[in-house]
Design an enzyme around this catalytic site. Sequence first.
Site, mmCIF file in Angstrom:
data_model
loop_
_atom_site.group_PDB
_atom_site.id
_atom_site.type_symbol
_atom_site.label_atom_id
_atom_site.label_comp_id
_atom_site.label_asym_id
_atom_site.label_seq_id
_atom_site.Cartn_x
_atom_site.Cartn_y
_atom_site.Cartn_z
ATOM 1 N N GLU A 10 -4.004 14.287 -2.210
ATOM 2 C CA GLU A 10 -3.854 13.646 -3.527
ATOM 3 C C GLU A 10 -4.878 12.902 -3.932
ATOM 4 O OE1 GLU A 10 -0.045 10.876 -5.042
ATOM 5 O OE2 GLU A 10 -0.485 10.776 -2.940
ATOM 6 N N MET B 120 -0.566 9.040 3.627
ATOM 7 C CA MET B 120 -0.239 10.160 2.837
ATOM 8 C C MET B 120 1.116 10.727 3.096
ATOM 9 S SD MET B 120 -1.020 11.685 0.269
ATOM 10 C CE MET B 120 0.205 12.717 -0.585
ATOM 11 N N GLU C 10 6.421 5.839 3.011
ATOM 12 C CA GLU C 10 6.074 7.431 3.173
ATOM 13 C C GLU C 10 7.186 8.113 3.284
ATOM 14 O OE1 GLU C 10 3.133 7.813 1.969
ATOM 15 O OE2 GLU C 10 2.317 5.844 2.714
#
Length: 875
Positions: A136, A271, A306
């Site tokens: 990302e 992430m 997350e």
Amino acid sequence: MAASPEQFRGQARLPRCASPLSYDLRLRPDLAACAFSGSAAVAVAVSAPTRFLVLNAAELAVDGSSVRFQDLVPSEVVQFEEDEIVVIGFGQDLPIGEGVLKMDFTGTLNDQMRGFYRSKYEYKGESRNMAVTQFEAADARRCFPCWDEPAFKAKFKLTLEVPSELVALSNMPVIKETVHGPLKTVYYEESPLMSTYLVAIVVGLFDYIEGSTLEGTKVRVYTQVGKSNQGKFALDVAVKSLDLFKDYFATPYPLPKLDMVAIPDFAAGAMENYGLVTYRETALLYDELLSSASNKQQVAITVAHELAHQWFGNLVTMEWWTHLWLNEGFASWVSYLAVEALFPEWNNWTQFLDETTSGLRLDALAESHPIEVDINHASEIDAIFDSISYDKGASVIRMLQSYLGAERFQKALASYIKKYAYSNAKTEDLWAVLEEESGEPVKDLMTTWTKQQGYPVIYAKLDGHDLHLEQAQFLSDGSSGPGLWIVPITSCCGSYDAQKKFLLKGKTDKVHIDLTASQNAGGEKGENCWIKLNVDQTGFYRVKYDDELAAGLEKAIKANKLSLMDKIGIVEDSYSLSVARKQTLTSLLRLLNAYRNESDYTVLSHVTSVCLGIDKISVDATPELSRDIKQLLINLLLSAAKTLGWDPKEGESHLDVMLRSLLLIALVKLGHDETINEGVRRFHIFIKDRKTNILPPDTRKASYLAVMRTVTTSSRAGYDALLKIYRETAEAQEKSRILGSLSSCLDKDIVLEALNFMLTDEVRNQDAFYVLGGISLEGREVAWAWLKENWDHVLKTWPSSSLISDFVKSTVSRFTTEEKAAEVSEFFAGKTKPSFERALKQSLERVRISARWIESIRSEPNLAQTVNELLQHDM
């Protein structure tokens, strides 16, 4: 003109005439050579006549001779590095329907923490590489050629060839492994439909611990060998969060397993890769003996954030990066919901106002941007991962939930997830579902908050029984922007029992207020005679009260009649109004005095932040008064600090542990001699015996800062002692504490040494921002000179937007003169890149705002007298 590959250059998005259905990827990372090779077989649906297939590839060498579509051999394979695309041309139009595109490619395992990269770790005393991905926003194209946009969802089937002794993880569970001597081939199950930016691979040596949810989903935490114990807290939070989100979104967790991995080199905090979430070590690992209470909280919030993405972001994905806030704002908001349920004693929704505050502060700049922001090139995406997408996004969601009611809101979210599962959505799609479920004009209301930047300040004025309200766009430079919002107004008068709620749709309105409830028996105004707007700060706006209303609130704060959230809102609004020259610093200091008996962490965290802001500006604005102002601020915090002391107490609350740390750090920064001396004393005992409990993790930062305040070039033992601890510890949290202290020295030569130390191999690139964040006012000139000298090196070493932006913000924002702003502008003329352009403009704007604030402070007639009065009062 005959169609050529050139026609696809300079486009924001890929053409839509062909799209991927599934990828079969085989990758061979070579950890010794820092390279990888791979092959892809992509099932492609051609939906419109074209003789070109256009997909993304960057920093990859695609082997043109290997490319085939079905049995067609391409007439040309052209890579445009600047556009990050590869164009595959054929002699004739491709048949409409499905076909398979095959190709081989090679790339480098880079050291830039993006794409397919290498991260260093130590095993049995030797340095090794692990291979990690971070895709990302637009970096899957650095690992394999692909349609690298969120709307091109496809299924992924991975095969990895890796050294046989290593652990190889991906999004899905392993089907089988075959070992051939030193190498093994690992085959993974095919994924459901997902976006490219969520594909993930991690290859290295790891230990793990394991748990499972009520549904039986297996959850693991992978750590460096020997650190698995430090994953227990995160594992517990993860398992409980998955169960909680399953109920909240009324949809089960979509994958068969969830792995969470601590990565030594990691650009962001974490992430949310589907089923394989990666974290920097400080965001996942927690050690009872070595981590502070704030570390513990950070781990809980990050893990919950997350895992919320597994639904909001991964299962339902934004259609394009314009709608990034749907991912980030929601994950931030929902992470607080989860942590509040798991740890109610942390008072998490009150702490949420930290997020709202940083959103409000950034969005008061003319150089802010709307929540929904147009993105025209991949290089612009990283720059919007900021306080607007995350903090303002989360705050307007809280505002909407408060307006619609928690139950209606939850029901609508569950419908939205069901409707768009395995697909993509835009902001309007969410409003449509919420509107349908609630019957409220959600789209009209929320469009004013997501499509225009900024927010209003509400001017409140009491006239008899009428409360007059007027809105204007709030800007920190003191001007008023043109914005107009539909504002959910809440108010209470004298108590929290009867609250009014309505929408302010125009520029002005008035409300009838019943004041009898808030008056004493004799009709005079007592401590209950107060009116508070934006109850519990659920709205994303500020309030400027007239003098009478402000005086009533000040009394109510002194008498402890207000909620924690409202006490926070009043001091934050007052500080920002002072910066914008809408009220005086004199009146802000008087208001702060009302907080002198405050003992709650959540309120004092905002009060100390305001105190440190005042201290910084007063050094430049009124050097002759700054010592007295410092003393005033110290007096304000001292009684709470003395109550807590330096040593932890048996059975004290999590928030008191955090408060001790907060107050000691603030007192050191304000130059309180007694606190500094005690910090230094404890440090000397600590360096002789690291096992002593005289400096637990929570008070260490204060002690380290105290030591650095006493270090000079000729008396540098403290600096060297801290470096020694840094070199000897394996704990990322301890390293970050030390890095954040080294540059806080008042001696310019030592600051320079700390900045140069940051460039050595001893400091991971991901940790540079700790050093930058610590720079003192005394060190700002040195830091700026250092940045100019090292700019080319910095740009090459930290290409990622968030990290390069930190360099700009940390060095530029500390200045307070127009001349300095001009000098900075001149230096960067012709050097700006999209990755940090916005950060630079915002930093320069902050410098100019400070310059104007200073001018205004210098012209305040009663400042010296007020400071004197308040100091006398303290004696």
